[in-house]
Scaffold this motif. Sequence first.
Motif, PDB file in Angstrom:
ATOM      1  N   LYS A 112       0.852  -1.182   0.000  1.00 29.33           N
ATOM      2  CA  LYS A 112       0.000   0.000   0.000  1.00 29.33           C
ATOM      3  C   LYS A 112       0.886   1.229   0.000  1.00 29.33           C
ATOM      4  O   LYS A 112       1.634   1.457   0.941  1.00 29.33           O
ATOM      5  N   VAL A 113       0.760   2.001  -1.085  1.00 31.71           N
ATOM      6  CA  VAL A 113       1.600   3.179  -1.230  1.00 31.71           C
ATOM      7  C   VAL A 113       0.718   4.418  -1.189  1.00 31.71           C
ATOM      8  O   VAL A 113      -0.278   4.497  -1.898  1.00 31.71           O
ATOM      9  N   VAL A 114       1.063   5.347  -0.317  1.00 28.32           N
ATOM     10  CA  VAL A 114       0.336   6.621  -0.289  1.00 28.32           C
ATOM     11  C   VAL A 114       1.188   7.673  -0.979  1.00 28.32           C
ATOM     12  O   VAL A 114       2.382   7.788  -0.714  1.00 28.32           O
ATOM     13  N   VAL A 115       0.567   8.393  -1.893  1.00 35.31           N
ATOM     14  CA  VAL A 115       1.277   9.452  -2.606  1.00 35.31           C
ATOM     15  C   VAL A 115       0.716  10.780  -2.120  1.00 35.31           C
ATOM     16  O   VAL A 115      -0.490  10.999  -2.141  1.00 35.31           O
ATOM     17  N   CYS A 116       1.602  11.658  -1.653  1.00 34.55           N
ATOM     18  CA  CYS A 116       1.119  12.977  -1.248  1.00 34.55           C
ATOM     19  C   CYS A 116       2.019  14.046  -1.833  1.00 34.55           C
ATOM     20  O   CYS A 116       3.059  13.772  -2.416  1.00 34.55           O
ATOM     21  N   GLY A 117       1.582  15.276  -1.651  1.00 37.54           N
ATOM     22  CA  GLY A 117       2.334  16.395  -2.216  1.00 37.54           C
ATOM     23  C   GLY A 117       1.382  17.528  -2.514  1.00 37.54           C
ATOM     24  O   GLY A 117       0.172  17.330  -2.539  1.00 37.54           O
ATOM     25  N   PRO A 118       1.931  18.733  -2.751  1.00 41.38           N
ATOM     26  CA  PRO A 118       1.070  19.882  -3.026  1.00 41.38           C
ATOM     27  C   PRO A 118       0.321  19.716  -4.349  1.00 41.38           C
ATOM     28  O   PRO A 118       0.669  18.854  -5.145  1.00 41.38           O
ATOM     29  N   MET A 163      -3.454  12.414   6.144  1.00 41.86           N
ATOM     30  CA  MET A 163      -2.212  11.903   6.725  1.00 41.86           C
ATOM     31  C   MET A 163      -2.469  10.829   7.779  1.00 41.86           C
ATOM     32  O   MET A 163      -1.667   9.928   7.969  1.00 41.86           O
ATOM     33  N   GLY A 164      -3.625  10.937   8.433  1.00 39.98           N
ATOM     34  CA  GLY A 164      -3.994   9.904   9.403  1.00 39.98           C
ATOM     35  C   GLY A 164      -4.119   8.549   8.724  1.00 39.98           C
ATOM     36  O   GLY A 164      -3.670   7.525   9.243  1.00 39.98           O
ATOM     37  N   PHE A 165      -4.706   8.564   7.532  1.00 40.86           N
ATOM     38  CA  PHE A 165      -4.855   7.333   6.758  1.00 40.86           C
ATOM     39  C   PHE A 165      -3.480   6.791   6.367  1.00 40.86           C
ATOM     40  O   PHE A 165      -3.217   5.586   6.461  1.00 40.86           O
ATOM     41  N   ALA A 166      -2.597   7.695   5.961  1.00 38.73           N
ATOM     42  CA  ALA A 166      -1.245   7.281   5.568  1.00 38.73           C
ATOM     43  C   ALA A 166      -0.553   6.579   6.730  1.00 38.73           C
ATOM     44  O   ALA A 166       0.071   5.531   6.569  1.00 38.73           O
ATOM     45  N   ARG A 167      -0.713   7.150   7.900  1.00 38.12           N
ATOM     46  CA  ARG A 167      -0.091   6.546   9.087  1.00 38.12           C
ATOM     47  C   ARG A 167      -0.602   5.140   9.340  1.00 38.12           C
ATOM     48  O   ARG A 167       0.149   4.226   9.630  1.00 38.12           O
ATOM     49  N   LYS A 168      -1.935   4.999   9.231  1.00 44.37           N
ATOM     50  CA  LYS A 168      -2.552   3.715   9.564  1.00 44.37           C
ATOM     51  C   LYS A 168      -2.302   2.641   8.518  1.00 44.37           C
ATOM     52  O   LYS A 168      -2.076   1.486   8.837  1.00 44.37           O
ATOM     53  N   ALA A 169      -2.420   3.029   7.241  1.00 40.66           N
ATOM     54  CA  ALA A 169      -2.517   2.006   6.201  1.00 40.66           C
ATOM     55  C   ALA A 169      -1.262   1.827   5.368  1.00 40.66           C
ATOM     56  O   ALA A 169      -1.030   0.747   4.830  1.00 40.66           O
ATOM     57  N   ALA A 170      -0.464   2.883   5.229  1.00 42.49           N
ATOM     58  CA  ALA A 170       0.578   2.823   4.211  1.00 42.49           C
ATOM     59  C   ALA A 170       1.776   1.980   4.624  1.00 42.49           C
ATOM     60  O   ALA A 170       2.162   1.953   5.795  1.00 42.49           O
ATOM     61  N   ASP A 171       2.324   1.252   3.669  1.00 43.81           N
ATOM     62  CA  ASP A 171       3.623   0.621   3.872  1.00 43.81           C
ATOM     63  C   ASP A 171       4.715   1.638   3.548  1.00 43.81           C
ATOM     64  O   ASP A 171       5.824   1.573   4.048  1.00 43.81           O
ATOM     65  N   ARG A 172       4.348   2.556   2.662  1.00 45.40           N
ATOM     66  CA  ARG A 172       5.351   3.494   2.169  1.00 45.40           C
ATOM     67  C   ARG A 172       4.648   4.795   1.804  1.00 45.40           C
ATOM     68  O   ARG A 172       3.520   4.768   1.304  1.00 45.40           O
ATOM     69  N   VAL A 173       5.287   5.910   2.095  1.00 43.95           N
ATOM     70  CA  VAL A 173       4.749   7.205   1.685  1.00 43.95           C
ATOM     71  C   VAL A 173       5.680   7.798   0.648  1.00 43.95           C
ATOM     72  O   VAL A 173       6.899   7.736   0.781  1.00 43.95           O
ATOM     73  N   ILE A 174       5.064   8.332  -0.412  1.00 44.04           N
ATOM     74  CA  ILE A 174       5.854   8.973  -1.446  1.00 44.04           C
ATOM     75  C   ILE A 174       5.492  10.438  -1.479  1.00 44.04           C
ATOM     76  O   ILE A 174       4.301  10.781  -1.485  1.00 44.04           O
ATOM     77  N   PHE A 175       6.491  11.288  -1.433  1.00 43.31           N
ATOM     78  CA  PHE A 175       6.213  12.714  -1.489  1.00 43.31           C
ATOM     79  C   PHE A 175       6.655  13.268  -2.840  1.00 43.31           C
ATOM     80  O   PHE A 175       7.790  13.059  -3.262  1.00 43.31           O
ATOM     81  N   MET A 176       5.738  13.935  -3.507  1.00 44.68           N
ATOM     82  CA  MET A 176       6.040  14.462  -4.846  1.00 44.68           C
ATOM     83  C   MET A 176       5.939  15.967  -4.872  1.00 44.68           C
ATOM     84  O   MET A 176       5.126  16.567  -4.156  1.00 44.68           O
ATOM     85  N   ASP A 177       6.767  16.573  -5.704  1.00 42.96           N
ATOM     86  CA  ASP A 177       6.603  17.995  -5.997  1.00 42.96           C
ATOM     87  C   ASP A 177       7.164  18.273  -7.383  1.00 42.96           C
ATOM     88  O   ASP A 177       8.195  17.712  -7.762  1.00 42.96           O
ATOM     89  N   GLU A 178       6.494  19.108  -8.113  1.00 40.80           N
ATOM     90  CA  GLU A 178       6.896  19.506  -9.465  1.00 40.80           C
ATOM     91  C   GLU A 178       7.235  18.314 -10.346  1.00 40.80           C
ATOM     92  O   GLU A 178       8.236  18.304 -11.066  1.00 40.80           O
ATOM     93  N   GLY A 179       6.413  17.288 -10.264  1.00 45.52           N
ATOM     94  CA  GLY A 179       6.563  16.149 -11.156  1.00 45.52           C
ATOM     95  C   GLY A 179       7.651  15.164 -10.766  1.00 45.52           C
ATOM     96  O   GLY A 179       7.912  14.211 -11.484  1.00 45.52           O
ATOM     97  N   GLU A 180       8.288  15.404  -9.611  1.00 51.53           N
ATOM     98  CA  GLU A 180       9.364  14.486  -9.202  1.00 51.53           C
ATOM     99  C   GLU A 180       9.040  13.837  -7.865  1.00 51.53           C
ATOM    100  O   GLU A 180       8.350  14.418  -7.033  1.00 51.53           O
ATOM    101  N   ILE A 181       9.544  12.637  -7.676  1.00 52.03           N
ATOM    102  CA  ILE A 181       9.433  12.018  -6.358  1.00 52.03           C
ATOM    103  C   ILE A 181      10.610  12.523  -5.529  1.00 52.03           C
ATOM    104  O   ILE A 181      11.779  12.279  -5.852  1.00 52.03           O
TER     105      ILE A 181
END
Lengths: 258, 245
Positions: free
Chosen positions: B32-38, B199-217
């Motif tokens: 389970k991967v959560v992707v976040c970012g602006p 973010m609460g969901f990310a904490r509970k469920a994610a194996d990994r969090v990916i943070f993106m900005d301007e098209g890049e990880i």
Amino acid sequence: MNFCIRLFIVSIFLLLAGCSGESGNWGWYVIDPSTKSGWTNIKFLVGGFGATILVSLLAAFISIILGLIVALPSLSSSWILRSCNRIYVEFIRAIPLLPMLFWVFYGLPVIFKSLGLQVEIDAFWGAVITLAVSDSAFTAEIYRAGIQSIAKGQREAAQTIGLSYFQSMRYVIFPQALRRILPPLANQFIYIVKMSAFASVIGMQELTRRANEIVVTEYRPLEIYTLLIFEYLVLVLVISFGVRWLEKKLGSNESNMN
Amino acid sequence: MGPVIEMREVSKYFGSFKALNSVNLEVSKGEKVVVCGPSGSGKSTLVRCISRLEKHDEGTLEVLGSILTNDEKTSRAIKSKVSMVFQQFNLFPHLSVLDNLILGPTKALGLSRKDALDRAYMFLERVKIPEQADKKPGLLSGGQQQRVAIARALCLEPEIMLFDEPTSALDPEMIAEVLDVILDLAKEGMTMVVVTHEMGFARKAADRVIFMDEGEILEENTPTNFFKKPQTERSKLFLNQVLNY
């Protein structure tokens, strides 16, 4: 049609002014059902309904199918297909109905002949083809607008549940677009009914042609054309009523839609 | 077993705007991967590329063992194995809830109506709204609509589920009911990529969090580490804004 409308206004005006035909009286006897000749005239005039309705229905039916076939390429991502649609719509839409009618009735048989084909085009089919083709450019635009008005997300959702292009059109986009397409399509149908009057010039025995023929023998244009106008009015009102009913039925079914 | 999603140097342009910039990402089965970012950072574009709603311009994208090119044929290979849930639900408003659910299985998978209905009822139970089966989506609340959308995606029995901001269009009190359903799915071992600001969901469920900005990880981290000690200045700033409001 302008001609008829003007006549109608003039006839109302004359009626109000208290004057009438050359004898100084309205000559309603030409269509007086209590006299034998009047009754014969009425039967002859009203007998044109069948042809007018049949031509309009056939033309509308063909136009609805042809319009859809013409509209589909306009939704494609390929510019070649899109330009095919543009060219058809712009070209057909630019041709006035009467010249097109002449071209189909007098010109098309010549083309068939030069190709060695024995295809007869009588007044009836000449009128049907012309009305249908001429109208298809307009129906195609109505389809395009209706389909494009459905949110992009619908198409995307259909794609993600594995539907093919035609499946998503058939089950998702088109049923939703129909509700928006129906009112303008009905408009076009009324337009076809009225434009079918042009078929009189190539000799089709519809309402206008029959009126013209009686006018020539009786020389009572005012009374006969007044009746003619009311004949069209009745026809169009019946259609409007039917469409309202259909819209209501469809609308109430989908009042749960967003 | 190799990853079920593998992106190598994937780039995507909208005109001259670079929405994805050489993205590398691997997701293994059951992860389970959560992707976040602006906003505008390319997170939606990322999942839309995987689901083939967008075509990538550069790089290789391999999903479930098929290399996806922009040839339509390759996306057919993953048809209905990758399912997607949208921010705006995108339910079909002219169909009842049940018809929404069986459309894909009957038309795309070729299931009989009866089998599709059985499946539909099963997943409606799972998202806890079996009583709404005959209603039109427009009569349901936002949270219910999104749960129907999840059930619709599940009806295809996909191997990968993609969520594109599934709770962003919801009223606050409805977010939990949708997240609970997604969380249940996560526990059952579904492979999922979730774009979310929750973010609460990310904490509970994610194996990994990916943070993106301007098209890049910019950062890939475990949720614990991501929230405790984010590695980049940009993600620190983002977390400050999201968490400390």
